[in-house]
Design a protein around this motif. Structure first.
Motif, short mmCIF file in Angstrom:
data_model
loop_
_atom_site.label_atom_id
_atom_site.label_comp_id
_atom_site.label_asym_id
_atom_site.label_seq_id
_atom_site.Cartn_x
_atom_site.Cartn_y
_atom_site.Cartn_z
N GLY A 61 -13.84 43.77 -53.89
CA GLY A 61 -12.57 44.04 -54.55
C GLY A 61 -12.08 45.45 -54.28
O GLY A 61 -10.89 45.68 -54.02
N SER A 62 -13.00 46.40 -54.31
CA SER A 62 -12.64 47.79 -54.01
C SER A 62 -12.16 47.93 -52.57
O SER A 62 -11.29 48.74 -52.27
CB SER A 62 -13.83 48.72 -54.25
N ALA A 63 -12.73 47.13 -51.66
CA ALA A 63 -12.31 47.18 -50.26
C ALA A 63 -10.87 46.71 -50.10
O ALA A 63 -10.11 47.27 -49.29
CB ALA A 63 -13.26 46.35 -49.40
N SER A 120 -11.02 49.19 -60.41
CA SER A 120 -11.84 50.39 -60.45
C SER A 120 -11.50 51.34 -59.31
O SER A 120 -11.46 52.56 -59.49
CB SER A 120 -13.33 50.03 -60.36
N TYR A 121 -11.25 50.78 -58.14
CA TYR A 121 -10.92 51.63 -57.00
C TYR A 121 -9.61 52.38 -57.24
O TYR A 121 -9.54 53.59 -57.02
CB TYR A 121 -10.82 50.82 -55.69
N PHE A 129 -10.71 61.06 -58.93
CA PHE A 129 -12.16 61.13 -59.09
C PHE A 129 -12.84 61.16 -57.73
O PHE A 129 -12.25 60.80 -56.72
CB PHE A 129 -12.68 59.93 -59.91
N GLY A 130 -14.09 61.55 -57.73
CA GLY A 130 -14.90 61.54 -56.52
C GLY A 130 -15.15 62.93 -55.99
O GLY A 130 -14.55 63.90 -56.42
N TRP A 137 -11.81 57.07 -48.63
CA TRP A 137 -13.17 56.63 -48.35
C TRP A 137 -14.15 57.21 -49.38
O TRP A 137 -15.07 56.51 -49.81
CB TRP A 137 -13.59 57.02 -46.94
N ALA A 138 -13.95 58.45 -49.77
CA ALA A 138 -14.80 59.06 -50.80
C ALA A 138 -14.63 58.32 -52.12
O ALA A 138 -15.61 58.08 -52.84
CB ALA A 138 -14.47 60.54 -50.96
N ALA A 139 -13.40 57.95 -52.44
CA ALA A 139 -13.16 57.19 -53.68
C ALA A 139 -13.89 55.85 -53.64
O ALA A 139 -14.49 55.43 -54.63
CB ALA A 139 -11.66 56.97 -53.88
N TRP A 140 -13.87 55.20 -52.47
CA TRP A 140 -14.55 53.91 -52.33
C TRP A 140 -16.06 54.08 -52.54
O TRP A 140 -16.67 53.32 -53.29
CB TRP A 140 -14.25 53.28 -50.97
N LEU A 141 -16.65 55.06 -51.89
CA LEU A 141 -18.09 55.29 -52.05
C LEU A 141 -18.46 55.59 -53.50
O LEU A 141 -19.44 55.05 -54.03
CB LEU A 141 -18.55 56.44 -51.16
N CYS A 142 -17.66 56.43 -54.13
CA CYS A 142 -17.96 56.82 -55.52
C CYS A 142 -17.83 55.66 -56.49
O CYS A 142 -18.68 55.46 -57.35
CB CYS A 142 -17.04 57.97 -55.95
#
Length: 182
Positions: A61-63, A120-121, A129-130, A137-142
């Motif tokens: 979902g975040s993707a 959430s993403y 955030f992040g 990409w940082a937001a996705w990882l976090c």
């Protein structure tokens, strides 16, 4: 079954620990833990298969949300630079990507986690955030990392109550034995 520690206390202590996750140099989104923690209970409670289901669905979902942000960032001016043109392009991107998300949702295994990961993403990225605010990409990882902790917290919130079995009450018609008579 009774609990040695009330679930409300254990869950509150765990919830308080999320302040240390968000209040550090990485500026992680602590609320993302709560969304996936709740999702575990939406699925029926802590169990390994439910955790795995969320660990697969929420990043998916975040993707989808990441794709929307990346397309907007790289081609947002395709219809022009005015606000109306940018909004029209963003609406088209959301229409296409969200439609793909919704069709993917027909694979029941991805619901509800995929939709919670999607939300959430956006909250992570647009909330700044992040470890690198504004970096998609940082937001996705976090957010993936923090959503992954939710099932762990759900499991801990039930295991740390230390449930114990209560002895069955004695029946009045049960025969008296030597141990009972003493």
């Amino acid at each position: 079954m009774r609990e040695r520690l009330p679930h409300e206390i254990v869950a509150s202590v765990l919830a308080g620990l999320t302040a240390f996750l968000g209040g550090n140099a990485l500026h992680l989104p602590p609320w993302a833990v709560f969304l996936s923690w709740a999702a575990v209970f939406l699925l029926g409670g802590p169990r390994g298969d439910r955790a795995v289901r969320l660990w697969c669905a929420m990043p998916a979902g975040s993707a989808f949300a990441l794709v929307i942000v990346l397309v907007e960032q790289h081609a947002g001016g395709a219809f022009g630079e005015g606000q109306t043109a940018r909004n029209a392009f963003q609406a088209l991107v959301i229409l296409v990507v969200n439609t793909a998300l919704m069709y993917t949702g027909r694979l029941g295994v991805l619901v509800p986690g995929m939709f919670l990961g999607f939300a959430s993403y956006f909250a992570t990225f647009f909330g700044g955030f992040g470890y690198d605010p504004g970096n998609p990409w940082a937001a996705w990882l976090c957010v993936v990392a923090m959503n992954a902790l939710g099932p762990v917290f759900a499991h801990l919130s039930t295991r740390l109550t230390f449930p114990v079995r209560e002895a069955a009450p004695a029946r009045a018609d049960a025969p008296v034995t030597g141990a009972d008579a003493a």
